[in-house]
Design an enzyme around this catalytic site. Structure first.
Site, PDB file in Angstrom:
ATOM      1  N   SER A   1      23.233  68.588  49.298  1.00 39.68           N
ATOM      2  CA  SER A   1      24.549  67.996  49.463  1.00 39.68           C
ATOM      3  C   SER A   1      24.428  66.526  49.874  1.00 39.68           C
ATOM      4  O   SER A   1      23.882  65.725  49.123  1.00 39.68           O
ATOM      5  CB  SER A   1      25.362  68.820  50.465  1.00 39.68           C
ATOM      6  OG  SER A   1      26.735  68.559  50.359  1.00 39.68           O
TER       7      SER A   1
ATOM      8  N   GLU B   1      33.213  60.155  64.968  1.00 39.60           N
ATOM      9  CA  GLU B   1      33.923  58.911  64.651  1.00 39.60           C
ATOM     10  C   GLU B   1      33.338  58.246  63.410  1.00 39.60           C
ATOM     11  O   GLU B   1      34.062  57.819  62.503  1.00 39.60           O
ATOM     12  CB  GLU B   1      33.874  57.955  65.847  1.00 39.60           C
ATOM     13  CG  GLU B   1      34.706  58.408  67.038  1.00 39.60           C
ATOM     14  CD  GLU B   1      33.967  59.379  67.943  1.00 39.60           C
ATOM     15  OE1 GLU B   1      32.845  59.812  67.573  1.00 39.60           O
ATOM     16  OE2 GLU B   1      34.499  59.710  69.017  1.00 39.60           O
TER      17      GLU B   1
ATOM     18  N   HIS C   1      27.648  76.967  47.783  1.00 37.22           N
ATOM     19  CA  HIS C   1      27.127  75.627  48.049  1.00 37.22           C
ATOM     20  C   HIS C   1      25.892  75.681  48.946  1.00 37.22           C
ATOM     21  O   HIS C   1      24.990  74.867  48.795  1.00 37.22           O
ATOM     22  CB  HIS C   1      28.237  74.799  48.707  1.00 37.22           C
ATOM     23  CG  HIS C   1      27.865  73.376  48.973  1.00 37.22           C
ATOM     24  ND1 HIS C   1      27.362  72.534  48.004  1.00 37.22           N
ATOM     25  CD2 HIS C   1      27.921  72.640  50.120  1.00 37.22           C
ATOM     26  CE1 HIS C   1      27.140  71.336  48.532  1.00 37.22           C
ATOM     27  NE2 HIS C   1      27.467  71.375  49.808  1.00 37.22           N
TER      28      HIS C   1
END
Length: 309
Positions: free
Chosen positions: A134, A230, A289
């Site tokens: 990924s 963040e 996945h």
């Protein structure tokens, strides 16, 4: 006696922790970072943490790169098996802003590729077999295209050099993780149950909730996310995209998809062939996945077959 794992952790035990404590209310929003994580500037490569599983053979080492919200531990059982079956040294690596690697406000595939190059240079590894899942697969592709001399061969796991279309799903994950509130000074098992209950509204699949919860860590009675939420939120569009390249990687390449996953589609084949002209595309039946978790034996067999071809 089979090869044993020799665990080596690299330098992120110094420096300022991101979060020493949390406000003292009964329930607190889960913060970020464990004490061992430090923040670094965005200008230079970060010193990635990694684990080494030492093999007896002298062949090119295998280097595993995890996906978004993952960590080097995702591939530990795979690494142990590959050491035993191939004799090769295997490294599993934490990406920046993940696991125990440093946090940085900046995040791109070019930067993560430079982080990897920096690590390989430190370890005096001139060539490796790069295996990325990924997000880690996009980092692996970027490395092969930018630094082809470092990559003897390439395995890209359930991702393609195209725009990932599930960004809304990942935004939901981020929102759910950021909104979680957990009591202080409770057992870890209770904290995990509390967190999972709150994740349910936005994260429907239990397996995904369990995966995200591997990032929940305890620090002095308080609970925090060890990933840099963040930075990931700020750069999610970049993470879901892929850089533009006019170069090609001409080494042996395997794209290994899950047959039940939509991350590698036939629409992606022309771009795969353009950038990786010697690529083979295979699918593992009944795998989602997270191929390495769903079908670990098939995943290992596919890698071994590729290495022997």
């Amino acid at each position: 006696m089979s090869a044993l794992c020799r665990l080596i952790r690299r330098g992120v035990l110094s420096g300022r922790p991101l979060c020493h404590s949390f406000p003292g209310q009964q329930h607190q929003r889960v913060g970020r970072a464990a004490a061992t994580v430090r923040t670094v500037s965005s200008a230079s490569p970060v010193n990635l943490t990694y684990d080494v599983f030492d093999g007896k053979g002298g062949s090119t080492p295998l280097v595993f790169l995890h996906g978004l919200f993952g960590s080097k531990s995702n591939f530990h059982s795979i690494a142990k098996s590959l050491v035993q079956r191939t004799g090769r040294k295997v490294l599993t690596v934490d990406a920046r802003n993940h696991g125990n690697s440093p946090h940085s406000p900046a995040m791109s595939y070019e930067m993560m590729s430079e982080d990897l190059k920096h690590l390989l240079t430190q370890l005096h590894i001139e060539k490796c077999v790069l295996i990325g899942h990924s997000m880690g697969g996009k980092t692996a592709m970027t490395t092969a295209l930018m630094q082809p001399g470092l990559v003897e061969s390439l395995v890209v796991v359930d991702i393609s050099p195209a725009q990932t279309t599930t960004r809304k799903t990942f935004r939901n994950y981020i929102q759910a993780m950021q909104e979680i509130k957990i009591s202080s000074d409770i057992p870890r098992s209770t904290a995990r149950r509390m967190a999972e209950d709150q994740l349910r509204s936005l994260v429907k699949e239990r397996s995904v909730r369990q995966f995200l919860l591997t990032n929940l860590v305890e620090l002095n009675g308080h609970y925090a996310w060890r990933v840099n939420m963040e930075a990931i939120a700020a750069h999610l569009d970049t993470i879901m995209s892929f850089p533009s390249f006019d170069t090609v990687y001409e080494g042996p390449t395997l794209f290994l998809g899950g047959a039940s996953s939509a991350y590698i589609s036939s629409d992606d084949y022309p771009e795969i062939q353009r950038l990786f002209p010697y690529a083979d595309i295979q699918y593992i039946p009944d795998a989602s996945h997270w191929i390495h978790a769903d079908k670990p034996l098939d995943f290992i067999s596919s890698i071994i077959s590729f290495l022997q071809s």
